[in-house]
Design an enzyme around this catalytic site. Structure first.
Site, mmCIF file in Angstrom:
data_model
loop_
_atom_site.group_PDB
_atom_site.id
_atom_site.type_symbol
_atom_site.label_atom_id
_atom_site.label_comp_id
_atom_site.label_asym_id
_atom_site.label_seq_id
_atom_site.Cartn_x
_atom_site.Cartn_y
_atom_site.Cartn_z
ATOM 1 N N LYS A 146 31.942 45.281 40.543
ATOM 2 C CA LYS A 146 31.922 45.279 42.049
ATOM 3 C C LYS A 146 31.528 47.127 42.206
ATOM 4 O O LYS A 146 31.643 47.710 41.342
ATOM 5 C CB LYS A 146 33.329 45.187 42.610
ATOM 6 C CG LYS A 146 33.537 43.868 43.060
ATOM 7 C CD LYS A 146 34.625 43.331 43.547
ATOM 8 C CE LYS A 146 34.684 41.829 43.875
ATOM 9 N NZ LYS A 146 35.871 41.320 44.171
ATOM 10 N N ARG A 185 38.887 37.270 37.564
ATOM 11 C CA ARG A 185 37.638 36.593 37.668
ATOM 12 C C ARG A 185 36.475 37.428 37.298
ATOM 13 O O ARG A 185 36.191 38.758 37.739
ATOM 14 C CB ARG A 185 37.603 36.495 39.158
ATOM 15 C CG ARG A 185 36.504 35.565 39.784
ATOM 16 C CD ARG A 185 36.401 35.514 41.284
ATOM 17 N NE ARG A 185 35.213 34.993 41.838
ATOM 18 C CZ ARG A 185 33.882 35.465 42.104
ATOM 19 N NH1 ARG A 185 33.748 36.750 41.698
ATOM 20 N NH2 ARG A 185 32.917 34.761 42.620
HETATM 21 N N1 HH2 Z 1 34.991 38.203 44.674
HETATM 22 C C1 HH2 Z 1 33.813 37.746 45.053
HETATM 23 C C2 HH2 Z 1 33.855 36.434 45.379
HETATM 24 N N2 HH2 Z 1 34.831 35.657 45.305
HETATM 25 N N3 HH2 Z 1 37.250 35.199 44.686
HETATM 26 C C3 HH2 Z 1 38.434 35.778 44.473
HETATM 27 N N4 HH2 Z 1 39.408 35.121 44.312
HETATM 28 N N5 HH2 Z 1 38.506 36.969 44.178
HETATM 29 C C4 HH2 Z 1 37.514 37.895 44.255
HETATM 30 O O1 HH2 Z 1 37.522 39.238 44.044
HETATM 31 C C5 HH2 Z 1 36.288 37.628 44.457
HETATM 32 C C6 HH2 Z 1 35.956 35.943 44.883
HETATM 33 C C7 HH2 Z 1 32.492 38.764 45.193
HETATM 34 O O2 HH2 Z 1 31.903 38.804 43.775
HETATM 35 P P1 HH2 Z 1 30.667 37.742 43.445
HETATM 36 O O3 HH2 Z 1 30.972 36.355 43.383
HETATM 37 O O4 HH2 Z 1 30.161 38.080 41.942
HETATM 38 O O5 HH2 Z 1 29.391 38.074 44.501
HETATM 39 P P2 HH2 Z 1 29.031 37.429 45.762
HETATM 40 O O6 HH2 Z 1 30.037 37.067 46.561
HETATM 41 O O7 HH2 Z 1 28.009 38.459 46.168
HETATM 42 O O8 HH2 Z 1 28.495 35.971 45.548
#
Ligand code: HH2
Length: 253
Positions: free
Chosen positions: A193, A228
């Site tokens: 992040k 995660r």
């Molecule tokens: N962070 C993201 C998405 N989903 N779910 C949970 N439970 N906790 C988190 O911290 C979380 C999440 C954001 O990260 P990412 O999926 O890598 O990116 P994007 O939202 O751009 O797809």
């Protein structure tokens, strides 16, 4: 929990796994590396991301869920009830709910539910996040949602980066005990992040692996039950190291 974003625009792996075959192969690779759950998402929730309609989201995630579910536990990362229902019917058994509003869907499907805290919504959430007391506010929100969910398997997640400044993120991480103390299993997502980029001198997402593993290890050492992550192998190595240190036979003070 290994992250599998079947999206063109996720902040770190956007566009990498758009082809279902490639996404499934990557999911299986993360299972081999030690992931217990593969978190499939078809809509980016990064700050400023544009929403996607349910039909497109389903087109992205369903074939991947169907192919992975016989091999591993699959969670569906969505904010839409319609997508959650179809994903759970297709074999996912955990609903990763960044809106913390889909408990009835998890309950109806007999699935687990991750309730994550977010202030605002992705398009605008980083504009001016403010809290009286970020730890107390997030804790109170999550406990209220968890208690009223009526779901047997509830996880809570502080939502690192979701309507939070770097200070808020660091405060939540250093007070994880406040969430762990609720008795609900805690999920933490710091992986790659942007606050880690800022803390490491502007490293781009792909170069935030060490910072991601360090913060995941921190969270696990403070009692997080699940992290995660994008980088499963080094995180599993860190988890095993922690288990060894605190295990009954280590004898290390
Ligand atoms: N962070 C993201 C998405 N989903 N779910 C949970 N439970 N906790 C988190 O911290 C979380 C999440 C954001 O990260 P990412 O999926 O890598 O990116 P994007 O939202 O751009 O797809």
């Amino acid at each position: 929990m290994g992250v599998l974003n079947v999206t063109p625009d996720s902040f770190s792996d956007g566009g990498l796994w758009l082809d279902a075959g490639g996404a499934v192969a990557h999911g299986l690779r993360m299972v081999e590396e030690g992931a217990h759950v593969i978190d499939v998402g078809g809509e980016s929730t990064r700050p400023g991301a544009d929403p996607v309609d349910a039909e497109e989201e389903l087109r992205r995630v369903l074939p991947v869920i169907e192919a992975l579910a016989p091999h591993t536990r699959v969670s569906i990362d969505t904010r839409k009830a319609e997508v959650a229902e179809a994903a759970l019917a297709a074999g996912a058994s955990l609903l990763n709910d960044v809106s913390a509003s889909l408990a009835p869907v998890a309950k109806a499907a007999g699935a687990g539910w991750v309730a994550m805290h977010m202030q605002g919504e992705p398009r605008t959430m980083q504009q001016d996040p403010t809290y009286d007391d970020v730890v107390a506010d997030v804790r109170a929100f999550l406990v209220e949602r968890a208690q009223s969910a009526g779901v047997d398997e509830v996880w809570i997640d502080p939502g690192i980066g979701f309507g939070k400044t770097m200070e808020h993120n660091l405060t939540l991480l250093s007070h994880l005990d406040a969430l762990v103390g609720t008795g609900y299993p805690v999920v933490v997502g710091t992986s790659r992040k942007s606050f880690l980029g800022r803390l490491t001198g502007g490293a781009p997402a792909a170069d935030r692996v060490e910072a991601s593993v360090a913060t995941a290890a921190w969270a696990m050492s403070r009692g997080a039950a699940m992290v995660r992550v994008h980088d499963v192998a080094p995180t599993v190595a860190a988890a095993r190291l922690l288990e060894g240190r605190s295990g009954p036979s280590s004898g290390v003070a």
